[in-house]
Motif scaffolding. Structure first.
Motif, PDB file in Angstrom:
ATOM      1  N   GLU A   1       0.821  -1.213   0.000  1.00 61.20           N
ATOM      2  CA  GLU A   1       0.000   0.000   0.000  1.00 61.20           C
ATOM      3  C   GLU A   1       0.854   1.262   0.000  1.00 61.20           C
ATOM      4  N   TYR A   2       1.926   1.269   0.783  1.00 60.01           N
ATOM      5  CA  TYR A   2       2.800   2.443   0.746  1.00 60.01           C
ATOM      6  C   TYR A   2       3.373   2.622  -0.656  1.00 60.01           C
TER       7      TYR A   2
ATOM      8  N   ALA B   1       2.284   6.696  -7.014  1.00 64.93           N
ATOM      9  CA  ALA B   1       1.391   7.793  -7.405  1.00 64.93           C
ATOM     10  C   ALA B   1       2.098   9.137  -7.295  1.00 64.93           C
ATOM     11  N   ARG B   2       2.908   9.258  -6.249  1.00 63.42           N
ATOM     12  CA  ARG B   2       3.635  10.518  -6.072  1.00 63.42           C
ATOM     13  C   ARG B   2       4.656  10.707  -7.202  1.00 63.42           C
TER      14      ARG B   2
ATOM     15  N   SER C   1       2.832  11.641 -10.306  1.00 63.96           N
ATOM     16  CA  SER C   1       2.383  13.026 -10.233  1.00 63.96           C
ATOM     17  C   SER C   1       3.530  13.996 -10.521  1.00 63.96           C
TER      18      SER C   1
ATOM     19  N   MET D   1      -7.035   7.982  -7.112  1.00 64.19           N
ATOM     20  CA  MET D   1      -6.838   6.551  -6.941  1.00 64.19           C
ATOM     21  C   MET D   1      -7.284   6.213  -5.523  1.00 64.19           C
TER      22      MET D   1
ATOM     23  N   PHE E   1      -7.545   3.073  -2.506  1.00 63.74           N
ATOM     24  CA  PHE E   1      -7.030   1.745  -2.157  1.00 63.74           C
ATOM     25  C   PHE E   1      -6.943   1.633  -0.633  1.00 63.74           C
ATOM     26  N   ALA E   2      -6.466   0.466  -0.181  1.00 60.90           N
ATOM     27  CA  ALA E   2      -6.253   0.209   1.252  1.00 60.90           C
ATOM     28  C   ALA E   2      -7.526   0.389   2.088  1.00 60.90           C
TER      29      ALA E   2
ATOM     30  N   GLU F   1      -5.900   9.009  -3.188  1.00 61.15           N
ATOM     31  CA  GLU F   1      -4.802   9.776  -3.779  1.00 61.15           C
ATOM     32  C   GLU F   1      -5.376  10.837  -4.709  1.00 61.15           C
TER      33      GLU F   1
ATOM     34  N   GLY G   1      -3.859  14.109  -7.018  1.00 66.62           N
ATOM     35  CA  GLY G   1      -2.708  14.898  -7.455  1.00 66.62           C
ATOM     36  C   GLY G   1      -1.394  14.400  -6.874  1.00 66.62           C
ATOM     37  N   GLY G   2      -1.294  13.103  -6.672  1.00 66.75           N
ATOM     38  CA  GLY G   2      -0.047  12.524  -6.179  1.00 66.75           C
ATOM     39  C   GLY G   2       0.027  12.430  -4.671  1.00 66.75           C
TER      40      GLY G   2
ATOM     41  N   THR H   1      -1.521  11.248  -1.027  1.00 62.45           N
ATOM     42  CA  THR H   1      -2.423  10.240  -0.489  1.00 62.45           C
ATOM     43  C   THR H   1      -2.776  10.557   0.958  1.00 62.45           C
TER      44      THR H   1
ATOM     45  N   PRO I   1       0.613  16.841   3.272  1.00 67.04           N
ATOM     46  CA  PRO I   1       1.287  16.615   1.986  1.00 67.04           C
ATOM     47  C   PRO I   1       2.057  15.294   1.940  1.00 67.04           C
ATOM     48  N   SER I   2       2.148  14.606   3.062  1.00 68.75           N
ATOM     49  CA  SER I   2       2.867  13.327   3.129  1.00 68.75           C
ATOM     50  C   SER I   2       1.936  12.179   2.731  1.00 68.75           C
ATOM     51  N   ILE I   3       2.531  10.972   2.637  1.00 67.50           N
ATOM     52  CA  ILE I   3       1.731   9.780   2.330  1.00 67.50           C
ATOM     53  C   ILE I   3       1.080   9.272   3.609  1.00 67.50           C
TER      54      ILE I   3
ATOM     55  N   THR J   1      -1.482   6.114   4.623  1.00 69.50           N
ATOM     56  CA  THR J   1      -2.167   4.951   4.063  1.00 69.50           C
ATOM     57  C   THR J   1      -2.300   3.839   5.099  1.00 69.50           C
ATOM     58  N   SER J   2      -2.866   2.705   4.676  1.00 69.93           N
ATOM     59  CA  SER J   2      -3.038   1.503   5.500  1.00 69.93           C
ATOM     60  C   SER J   2      -3.765   1.770   6.814  1.00 69.93           C
TER      61      SER J   2
ATOM     62  N   ASP K   1       4.405   8.976   6.289  1.00 67.92           N
ATOM     63  CA  ASP K   1       5.839   9.313   6.208  1.00 67.92           C
ATOM     64  C   ASP K   1       6.069  10.797   6.480  1.00 67.92           C
TER      65      ASP K   1
END
Lengths: 176, 439
Positions: free
Chosen positions: A112-113, A119-120, A123, B251, B253-254, B269, B271-272, B274, B293-295, B297-298, B313
């Motif tokens: 998942e990460y 995606a990043r 982009s 997008m 997911f998870a 997600e 524009g890049g 998530t 602005p970081s990721i 998820t999960s 992150d």
């Protein structure tokens, strides 16, 4: 955008031959760099006068469809920007083509990460192509995470090839 | 799937009617603890079950596999048994079982009538010389004999460990075939031990990470069938599916359900970037749970549905954070070396399991919900994605072997890290999601 990428972009727009090599040149000398819009090619490229250039195959093999990333990174390297400038040039010459920008990650890292990481990266490529003048609606992004590695070994030699974004062009039939 | 099942807890061999679980034996019941210390497995004798020989033998074998598979029990081989009774009703000769050091004795009888079976069993504390809990009877269709066996094993496990049962449960997973750079994936559902596999999707599009609903009736999963990753929801019984999120330029997911099944928490997600979002499963109304602005998820809900643990992150490397479902500033709970991901909140509420990468090695680990008591349970080239058994004492995860011919395999490990074992499947599989205990 720095001067270096402008130079590369202009060179590609002007002369396809300069971009036709499988290995990108380390330096591009652009005699038109200081002549404003003079570097923009306005000819009939898409009309087929140059044969196979208006094809996804040409884009993949001669322009270069892939840019690579350092481990864990999502910012574009100078080498990546050079390739993307060529891609932007080609897309500028072939307005009937659209692109799906596919982000990928190496297998280390969770599924998942890595989807988010891909995606990043996608982009970052999309933004660069738009900044180079490609109309935003022509570019979609997608991430495969670690699902579709280019190389399958489990060491850095393969990981380096798998941390990538692949620009997949297709003829959408709609010129702009 | 289990809509047609009629396993019933019915009055067993005692006079009192049963309501739910039977009362445990008075005084101090025989008990084996799942703890960190080195444990000598409890010795258990399962002499041949009486009744219909074929089906009784199969049920006995599954009960034995369930119990010994936990690492908590050691089965006394049939050859060593000197006191085999002649009938289910016969009194237990405790001294003969003590003589061979059997701490626990299980006797059972299987009666078959047409398409149905009835299985009765008793559990004895040999050294105390008394039954442990009431005898019980399970009625099932003959085709569901494995479930009857799992129910018996669950009763035995619960009476002897004090933990909730988990054998009568199913696992959703992804089967993987084809070369590593063009993997074909499809979703399957199976019993927790790998039996009774049902295929849920064909191999026409890439599918990832199925997640059971709390009632086990539906699956959330990520599908590339539109060309772009989106979340779909599938009815397990009918295999009908529909998209839960609509593409556009983003997008999704998870996904994971809330414990009450009302909400779906997932990654979106745009524009890049998530972030974690929350969706009302009934109306489709959505709102962001994080905005950074970081990721992010999960995500995984706490059992009370009030909080969500996720991976972010924002500090520079992926770490675990907890946020309330009203939003607000997440608090970080992982501080060890390396990268943390795929947190899964135990249904028991006490622990969070996760994937941890330190250098080039991966671990499945657990920590308390405040981040303390961190413990690695496994180590390998690539371990990933723990999913909790319904009793919160075992996790199943994916272990991937390295190289171009590397394959994922499902493994399980208990929270002590002692009992790690691969699932017995004859194909490669990943992304397990352990469903609820079946009714």
């Amino acid at each position: 955008m720095n001067v270096w990428t402008k130079l590369v972009s202009a060179a590609c727009l002007l002369t396809v031959a300069a971009c036709a090599r499988p290995e990108p040149p380390q330096q591009v000398f652009d005699p038109y760099a200081s002549t404003g819009t003079g570097a923009l090619y306005q000819g009939d490229l898409a009309g087929g006068t140059l044969g196979g250039e208006a094809s996804a195959q040409y884009f993949d093999t001669q322009i270069g469809n892939t840019v690579l990333f350092p481990a864990g990174q999502t910012t574009l390297t100078a080498e990546a920007r050079a390739i993307l400038a060529r891609q932007a040039g080609w897309l500028g010459q072939h307005p009937n083509f659209s692109a799906v920008v596919q982000g990928h990650a190496e297998e280390t890292g969770t599924r998942e990460y890595n989807l988010a990481l891909g995606a990043r990266r996608a982009s970052a490529v999309q933004e660069y192509l738009i900044a180079q003048g490609v109309a935003a609606p022509r570019i979609r992004t997608l991430s495969f995470g670690k699902e579709r590695p280019a190389e399958t070994c489990s060491d850095e030699a393969c990981y380096a090839q798998n941390r990538r974004v692949v620009t997949v062009v297709s003829d959408s039939g709609a010129g702009s | 799937m289990f809509r047609n099942l009629t396993i019933a807890f019915v009055l067993g061999l005692t006079a009192a009617p049963l309501a739910g679980l039977p009362a445990l034996a008075q005084d101090a019941p025989l008990r084996i603890e799942i703890t960190d210390g080195v444990v000598e497995p409890m010795s258990i004798a399962l002499p041949a079950f009486f009744g219909d020989a074929e089906i009784a033998g199969k049920i006995r074998a599954v009960v034995a596999d369930d119990l010994t598979g936990t690492g908590l029990f050691r089965e006394i081989p049939a050859e060593a048994q000197i006191a085999r009774p002649d009938s289910f009703a016969e009194a237990v000769a405790y001294e003969d079982w003590r003589a061979i050091d059997a701490q626990v004795l299980v006797t059972a009888e299987v009666a078959r009538s047409g398409e149905g079976i009835s299985v009765r069993f008793r559990l004895f504390d040999v050294f105390a010389g008394q039954p442990q809990g009431d005898g019980m009877q399970f009625d099932a269709r003959a085709a569901d004999w494995r479930r009857a066996a799992h129910k018996i094993a669950d009763q035995i496990y619960t009476r002897l460990t004090g933990e909730a049962p988990y054998f009568d449960s199913r696992v959703a997973f992804v089967q993987e075939t084809g070369p590593k750079n063009a993997r074909i994936k499809r979703i399957g559902v199976m019993d927790y031990d790998g039996a009774n596999i049902l295929w849920m999707t064909d191999s026409s599009s890439l599918v990832l990470a199925p997640r059971f609903s709390p009632d086990g009736r539906s699956l959330l999963y990520t599908s590339f069938d539109s060309g772009f990753p989106q979340i779909r929801v599938m009815d397990v019984a009918t295999v009908a599916s529909r998209p839960l999120t609509q593409g556009g330029d983003s997008m999704a997911f998870a996904p994971r359900y809330s414990p009450d099944g009302r909400w779906v928490v997932y990654s979106l997600e745009q524009g890049g970037n998530t972030d974690i979002w929350l969706m009302d499963a009934a109306t489709g109304a959505q709102r962001p749970l994080t905005d950074a602005p970081s990721i992010e998820t999960s995500p995984s809900f706490s059992p009370d549905g009030r909080r969500v643990v996720f991976e972010s992150d924002r500090s520079g490397t992926p770490q675990l954070y907890i946020v309330g479902i009203e939003g607000g500033e997440p608090s970080r709970i992982s501080f060890g070396e390396g990268r943390y991901g795929t947190p899964a909140w135990s249904p028991k509420g006490d622990l969070i399991a996760y994937t941890r990468q330190v250098g080039e090695r991966f671990h499945i680990g657990v920590m308390r919900t405040d981040g303390s008591g961190e413990k690695n349970l496994t180590e390998s080239f690539l371990d990933e994605g723990p999913s909790w058994a319904p009793n919160g004492r075992v996790v199943m995860f994916t272990r991937v072997t390295p190289g171009g011919s590397g394959q994922p395999r499902l493994h399980s490990v208990d929270i002590t890290g002692r009992n790690m074992r691969p699932l017995d499947l004859d194909f490669a599989a990943s992304d397990p999601s352990w469903g609820p205990l079946m009714p």
